[in-house]
Design a protein around this motif. Structure first.
Motif, PDB file in Angstrom:
ATOM      1  N   SER A 263       0.856  -1.182   0.000  1.00 27.53           N
ATOM      2  CA  SER A 263       0.000   0.000   0.000  1.00 27.53           C
ATOM      3  C   SER A 263       0.893   1.234   0.000  1.00 27.53           C
ATOM      4  N   VAL A 264       0.407   2.288  -0.614  1.00 25.66           N
ATOM      5  CA  VAL A 264       1.116   3.556  -0.705  1.00 25.66           C
ATOM      6  C   VAL A 264       0.190   4.649  -0.201  1.00 25.66           C
ATOM      7  N   GLU A 265       0.627   5.400   0.794  1.00 25.94           N
ATOM      8  CA  GLU A 265      -0.212   6.446   1.376  1.00 25.94           C
ATOM      9  C   GLU A 265       0.451   7.800   1.194  1.00 25.94           C
ATOM     10  N   VAL A 266      -0.258   8.700   0.543  1.00 25.65           N
ATOM     11  CA  VAL A 266       0.210  10.061   0.327  1.00 25.65           C
ATOM     12  C   VAL A 266      -0.887  11.012   0.763  1.00 25.65           C
ATOM     13  N   LYS A 267      -0.661  11.671   1.888  1.00 23.02           N
ATOM     14  CA  LYS A 267      -1.630  12.603   2.465  1.00 23.02           C
ATOM     15  C   LYS A 267      -2.964  11.901   2.694  1.00 23.02           C
ATOM     16  N   MET A 268      -4.031  12.313   1.994  1.00 18.18           N
ATOM     17  CA  MET A 268      -5.369  11.782   2.246  1.00 18.18           C
ATOM     18  C   MET A 268      -5.659  10.502   1.469  1.00 18.18           C
ATOM     19  N   VAL A 269      -4.770  10.086   0.584  1.00 13.84           N
ATOM     20  CA  VAL A 269      -5.069   8.980  -0.332  1.00 13.84           C
ATOM     21  C   VAL A 269      -4.168   7.786  -0.047  1.00 13.84           C
ATOM     22  N   GLU A 270      -4.768   6.600  -0.002  1.00  9.60           N
ATOM     23  CA  GLU A 270      -4.018   5.346   0.104  1.00  9.60           C
ATOM     24  C   GLU A 270      -4.383   4.458  -1.069  1.00  9.60           C
ATOM     25  N   LEU A 271      -3.359   3.937  -1.762  1.00  7.07           N
ATOM     26  CA  LEU A 271      -3.544   3.024  -2.880  1.00  7.07           C
ATOM     27  C   LEU A 271      -2.972   1.664  -2.508  1.00  7.07           C
ATOM     28  N   ARG A 272      -3.631   0.586  -2.928  1.00  5.66           N
ATOM     29  CA  ARG A 272      -3.193  -0.773  -2.610  1.00  5.66           C
ATOM     30  C   ARG A 272      -3.198  -1.647  -3.859  1.00  5.66           C
ATOM     31  N   ALA A 273      -2.245  -2.565  -3.910  1.00  6.51           N
ATOM     32  CA  ALA A 273      -2.192  -3.557  -4.987  1.00  6.51           C
ATOM     33  C   ALA A 273      -1.768  -4.883  -4.379  1.00  6.51           C
ATOM     34  N   SER A 274      -2.328  -5.990  -4.883  1.00  6.99           N
ATOM     35  CA  SER A 274      -2.009  -7.297  -4.305  1.00  6.99           C
ATOM     36  C   SER A 274      -2.073  -8.383  -5.363  1.00  6.99           C
ATOM     37  N   TYR A 275      -1.361  -9.460  -5.071  1.00  3.87           N
ATOM     38  CA  TYR A 275      -1.393 -10.671  -5.897  1.00  3.87           C
ATOM     39  C   TYR A 275      -1.644 -11.845  -4.968  1.00  3.87           C
ATOM     40  N   GLU A 276      -2.545 -12.747  -5.371  1.00  2.00           N
ATOM     41  CA  GLU A 276      -2.870 -13.902  -4.545  1.00  2.00           C
ATOM     42  C   GLU A 276      -2.862 -15.173  -5.382  1.00  2.00           C
TER      43      GLU A 276
END
Length: 298
Positions: A263-276
């Motif tokens: 996950s990447v968090e910059v100020k008010m926004v968090e983005l997530r990426a995953s592989y399963e």
């Protein structure tokens, strides 16, 4: 039967009222709250696609309220919608929560589920305060329960009349966690009990999900174990890995799930990426699932 159909409709009404009650009960305690809203999306084989939308309102006093909605489908399963809500309280020494969910029958779909549950958790250690900037390590240990009513609608075939197959499932859950040295470890063990003997047949009655993988898996879980480890000391980026193991009651091989992401968090926004990577066992082909999501914090 008509009696079971009526019971299923009654359970749906009760579950919806429970979700509404959770929301109403949490509103007075959330004065001055801060909010998160987000989405998550998972795609995989057989045109599998899951879209989830969720929000959280939390106050500085420790109360929080989390409603969510998820819709999923694939080439081999009917469209499934799920409405859920959770209300809880978390502070330095302990936390408690109650939750409910409704997965109503969709169109010509043959399955529905209604559940209620809750958990209680203790926090310990020199860093047990909810704010991580206090430093030190923090441990958590708790237990919970989930009661689910599964209904499979069996259509009429030849001389056999239409009927409803109802299975009541009770999950006993043990949860634990440990934070320190930049690491965050979460553990869970779940034991599932049923009100009747589950028939040994190729297709079990309910639609279950391997935790973390999100593929539709037919089977009645007996127990499951899962672990997730995140590293939180890097600037902006938080990588994580996970593993889960699920054993089933019917004649079906255990399932394993391996996951990784960040996950990447910059100020008010968090983005997530995953592989399963989902391994159904018994020589079945492994299946890959890709997920991404975002959260906006107010």
């Amino acid at each position: 039967s008509a009696a079971w159909t009526a019971a299923g409709k009654t359970a749906a009404v009760i579950a919806r009222r429970l979700l509404a009650a959770l929301c109403l009960a949490g509103c007075p305690a959330l004065a001055g709250a801060y909010f998160d809203v987000g989405t998550s999306h998972t795609a995989g084989p057989d045109n599998y696609l899951s879209n989830a939308f969720y929000g959280t309102a939390a106050s500085e006093t420790g109360f929080y309220l989390s409603p969510s909605y998820e819709v999923s489908e694939s080439s081999g399963t009917a469209l499934t919608r799920s409405y859920a809500g959770k209300i809880g309280y978390d502070q330095d020494l302990f936390g408690a929560s109650a939750e409910g969910s409704v997965s109503p029958r969709q169109g010509l779909g043959d399955y529905a589920a209604y559940s209620v549950g809750g958990e209680f958790i203790f926090h310990f250690g020199p860093g047990r305060a909810r704010k991580k900037e206090t430093g030190g390590w923090r441990g958590s240990l708790g237990m919970g329960g989930l009661f689910t009513r599964h209904i499979e609608y069996i259509p009429a075939v030849g001389a056999r009349a239409a009927s409803d197959n109802v299975v009541k499932q009770t999950d006993i859950v043990t949860i634990g966690g440990l934070e320190g040295l930049g690491l965050d470890l979460d553990l869970e063990y779940r034991r599932s009990l049923y009100d009747k003997v589950i028939p040994s047949r190729p297709r079990a009655a309910l639609l279950a999900q391997a935790r973390g993988a999100n593929p539709a898996v037919f089977g009645f879980p007996t127990y499951s174990m899962s672990a997730q480890l995140a590293y939180e000391s890097l600037p902006v980026v938080v990588p994580f890995v996970g593993y889960s193991y699920t054993a089933y009651k019917v004649e079906q091989a255990p399932a394993k799930t391996y996951s990784a992401g960040m996950s990447v968090e910059v100020k008010m926004v968090e983005l997530r990426a995953s592989y399963e990577l989902y391994d159904g066992g018994a020589g079945s082909p492994k299946r890959s699932y890709f997920g991404f999501g975002s959260t906006l914090r107010f």
